[in-house]
Design a protein around this motif. Structure first.
Motif, PDB file in Angstrom:
ATOM      1  N   ASP A   1       0.984  -1.197   0.017  1.00 54.71           N
ATOM      2  CA  ASP A   1      -0.067   0.063  -0.060  1.00 54.71           C
ATOM      3  C   ASP A   1       0.817   1.289   0.093  1.00 54.71           C
ATOM      4  OD1 ASP A   1      -2.464   1.259  -0.053  1.00 54.71           O
ATOM      5  OD2 ASP A   1      -2.485   1.571   2.208  1.00 54.71           O
ATOM      6  N   ALA A   2       2.150   1.266  -0.526  1.00 56.01           N
ATOM      7  CA  ALA A   2       3.189   2.268  -0.418  1.00 56.01           C
ATOM      8  C   ALA A   2       2.825   3.189  -1.849  1.00 56.01           C
ATOM      9  CB  ALA A   2       4.537   1.923  -0.187  1.00 56.01           C
ATOM     10  N   TYR A   3       2.207   4.166  -1.673  1.00 64.40           N
ATOM     11  CA  TYR A   3       2.224   5.285  -2.672  1.00 64.40           C
ATOM     12  C   TYR A   3       2.302   6.548  -2.088  1.00 64.40           C
ATOM     13  CZ  TYR A   3      -2.722   5.305  -1.863  1.00 64.40           C
ATOM     14  OH  TYR A   3      -4.004   5.403  -1.056  1.00 64.40           O
ATOM     15  N   GLY A   4       2.439   7.847  -2.675  1.00 64.58           N
ATOM     16  CA  GLY A   4       2.515   9.089  -2.186  1.00 64.58           C
ATOM     17  C   GLY A   4       2.023   9.442  -1.110  1.00 64.58           C
ATOM     18  N   VAL A   5       0.542   9.389  -1.270  1.00 65.69           N
ATOM     19  CA  VAL A   5      -0.119   9.656   0.023  1.00 65.69           C
ATOM     20  C   VAL A   5      -0.025   8.818   1.325  1.00 65.69           C
ATOM     21  CG1 VAL A   5      -2.721  10.023   0.719  1.00 65.69           C
ATOM     22  CG2 VAL A   5      -2.030  10.978  -1.408  1.00 65.69           C
ATOM     23  N   THR A   6      -0.178   7.546   1.029  1.00 70.01           N
ATOM     24  CA  THR A   6       0.142   6.862   2.248  1.00 70.01           C
ATOM     25  C   THR A   6       1.604   6.841   2.800  1.00 70.01           C
ATOM     26  OG1 THR A   6       0.926   4.865   0.822  1.00 70.01           O
ATOM     27  CG2 THR A   6      -1.438   5.344   1.467  1.00 70.01           C
ATOM     28  N   VAL A   7       2.660   7.270   2.116  1.00 74.33           N
ATOM     29  CA  VAL A   7       3.920   7.441   2.588  1.00 74.33           C
ATOM     30  C   VAL A   7       4.025   8.877   3.472  1.00 74.33           C
ATOM     31  CG1 VAL A   7       6.196   8.021   2.085  1.00 74.33           C
ATOM     32  CG2 VAL A   7       5.123   6.231   0.803  1.00 74.33           C
ATOM     33  N   ARG A   8       3.278   9.683   2.944  1.00 82.26           N
ATOM     34  CA  ARG A   8       3.092  10.915   3.735  1.00 82.26           C
ATOM     35  C   ARG A   8       2.620  10.754   4.913  1.00 82.26           C
ATOM     36  NH1 ARG A   8      -0.860  15.600   2.189  1.00 82.26           N
ATOM     37  NH2 ARG A   8       0.068  17.449   3.386  1.00 82.26           N
ATOM     38  N   LYS A   9       1.367  10.050   5.023  1.00 78.48           N
ATOM     39  CA  LYS A   9       0.457   9.596   6.130  1.00 78.48           C
ATOM     40  C   LYS A   9       1.232   9.090   7.329  1.00 78.48           C
ATOM     41  CE  LYS A   9      -3.981  10.187   4.235  1.00 78.48           C
ATOM     42  NZ  LYS A   9      -5.331   9.424   3.775  1.00 78.48           N
ATOM     43  N   GLU A  10       1.969   8.212   6.802  1.00 73.84           N
ATOM     44  CA  GLU A  10       2.710   7.380   7.619  1.00 73.84           C
ATOM     45  C   GLU A  10       3.916   7.887   8.333  1.00 73.84           C
ATOM     46  OE1 GLU A  10       3.696   3.534   9.454  1.00 73.84           O
ATOM     47  OE2 GLU A  10       1.997   4.174   8.229  1.00 73.84           O
ATOM     48  N   ILE A  11       4.667   8.862   7.509  1.00 76.46           N
ATOM     49  CA  ILE A  11       5.686   9.760   8.142  1.00 76.46           C
ATOM     50  C   ILE A  11       5.090  10.697   9.142  1.00 76.46           C
ATOM     51  CG2 ILE A  11       7.318  11.563   7.851  1.00 76.46           C
ATOM     52  CD1 ILE A  11       8.031   9.962   4.843  1.00 76.46           C
ATOM     53  N   ALA A  12       3.969  11.373   8.686  1.00 78.27           N
ATOM     54  CA  ALA A  12       3.373  12.221   9.637  1.00 78.27           C
ATOM     55  C   ALA A  12       2.711  11.450  11.074  1.00 78.27           C
ATOM     56  CB  ALA A  12       1.911  12.980   8.974  1.00 78.27           C
ATOM     57  N   SER A  13       2.357  10.450  10.672  1.00 83.49           N
ATOM     58  CA  SER A  13       1.869   9.820  12.286  1.00 83.49           C
ATOM     59  C   SER A  13       3.088   9.217  13.130  1.00 83.49           C
ATOM     60  CB  SER A  13       0.957   8.536  11.561  1.00 83.49           C
ATOM     61  OG  SER A  13       0.741   7.583  12.565  1.00 83.49           O
ATOM     62  N   ARG A  14       4.164   8.562  12.305  1.00 84.58           N
ATOM     63  CA  ARG A  14       5.153   7.992  13.057  1.00 84.58           C
ATOM     64  C   ARG A  14       6.192   8.997  13.431  1.00 84.58           C
ATOM     65  NH1 ARG A  14       4.714   2.753  13.992  1.00 84.58           N
ATOM     66  NH2 ARG A  14       3.040   1.521  13.193  1.00 84.58           N
ATOM     67  N   ALA A  15       6.532   9.541  12.855  1.00 84.16           N
ATOM     68  CA  ALA A  15       7.648  10.478  12.788  1.00 84.16           C
ATOM     69  C   ALA A  15       7.190  12.066  13.201  1.00 84.16           C
ATOM     70  CB  ALA A  15       8.340  10.650  11.582  1.00 84.16           C
ATOM     71  N   LYS A  16       5.785  12.034  12.967  1.00 81.27           N
ATOM     72  CA  LYS A  16       5.501  13.524  13.496  1.00 81.27           C
ATOM     73  C   LYS A  16       6.174  14.711  12.530  1.00 81.27           C
ATOM     74  CE  LYS A  16       3.178  11.792  16.811  1.00 81.27           C
ATOM     75  NZ  LYS A  16       2.411  10.653  16.438  1.00 81.27           N
ATOM     76  N   ARG A  17       6.246  14.433  11.422  1.00 83.92           N
ATOM     77  CA  ARG A  17       6.871  15.178  10.515  1.00 83.92           C
ATOM     78  C   ARG A  17       5.630  15.646   9.493  1.00 83.92           C
ATOM     79  NH1 ARG A  17      12.447  14.704   9.246  1.00 83.92           N
ATOM     80  NH2 ARG A  17      12.291  16.364   7.433  1.00 83.92           N
ATOM     81  N   SER A  18       5.372  16.978   8.955  1.00 85.94           N
ATOM     82  CA  SER A  18       4.339  17.288   8.290  1.00 85.94           C
ATOM     83  C   SER A  18       5.254  17.678   6.987  1.00 85.94           C
ATOM     84  CB  SER A  18       3.754  18.587   8.687  1.00 85.94           C
ATOM     85  OG  SER A  18       2.784  19.177   7.807  1.00 85.94           O
ATOM     86  N   LEU A  19       5.042  16.886   5.898  1.00 88.45           N
ATOM     87  CA  LEU A  19       5.829  16.967   4.819  1.00 88.45           C
ATOM     88  C   LEU A  19       4.536  17.487   3.374  1.00 88.45           C
ATOM     89  CD1 LEU A  19       7.781  13.832   4.857  1.00 88.45           C
ATOM     90  CD2 LEU A  19       8.617  16.103   5.253  1.00 88.45           C
TER      91      LEU A  19
END
Length: 108
Positions: A22-40
């Motif tokens: 399920d790795a595509y741009g939107v889900t990658v962005r959400k995963e980083i926001a959720s786990r790393a607390k980084r807004s990209l």
């Protein structure tokens, strides 16, 4: 000499590893926001994916068209063997550098 990974490249590769199929741009962005607390921005995620592709660390394929996207296809990403090795080297370097640092620096 193998290419080194930047911090954002590490985060993107780790997100892809977690997301699997399920790795595509939107889900990658959400995963980083959720786990790393980084807004990209989505643009920075895709720029990083393009850079990782150029280095041979990810490969992509187009998924099937979906009605919720108006028939457009999603571009899915997977980590290549070279990308896995680069991520392992990068994570080992970080762990090695962090080993022995005063406990007050450790995160919960």
């Amino acid at each position: 000499m193998p290419a080194n990974l930047g911090e954002l490249e590490q985060l993107v590769l780790l997100a892809i590893a977690r997301l699997g199929d399920d790795a595509y741009g939107v889900t990658v962005r959400k995963e980083i926001a959720s786990r790393a607390k980084r807004s990209l921005s989505l643009g920075s995620v895709y720029t990083t994916l393009t850079r990782l592709d150029a280095k041979g660390f990810v490969a992509s394929h187009l998924g099937e068209p979906t009605p919720e996207r108006g028939g457009r296809r999603k571009k899915h990403f997977v980590i290549t063997a070279a990308g896995r090795r680069a991520l392992q080297r990068s994570m080992l370097a970080i762990r090695t550098m962090a080993r022995g640092i005063d406990a007050s620096w450790e995160t919960p």
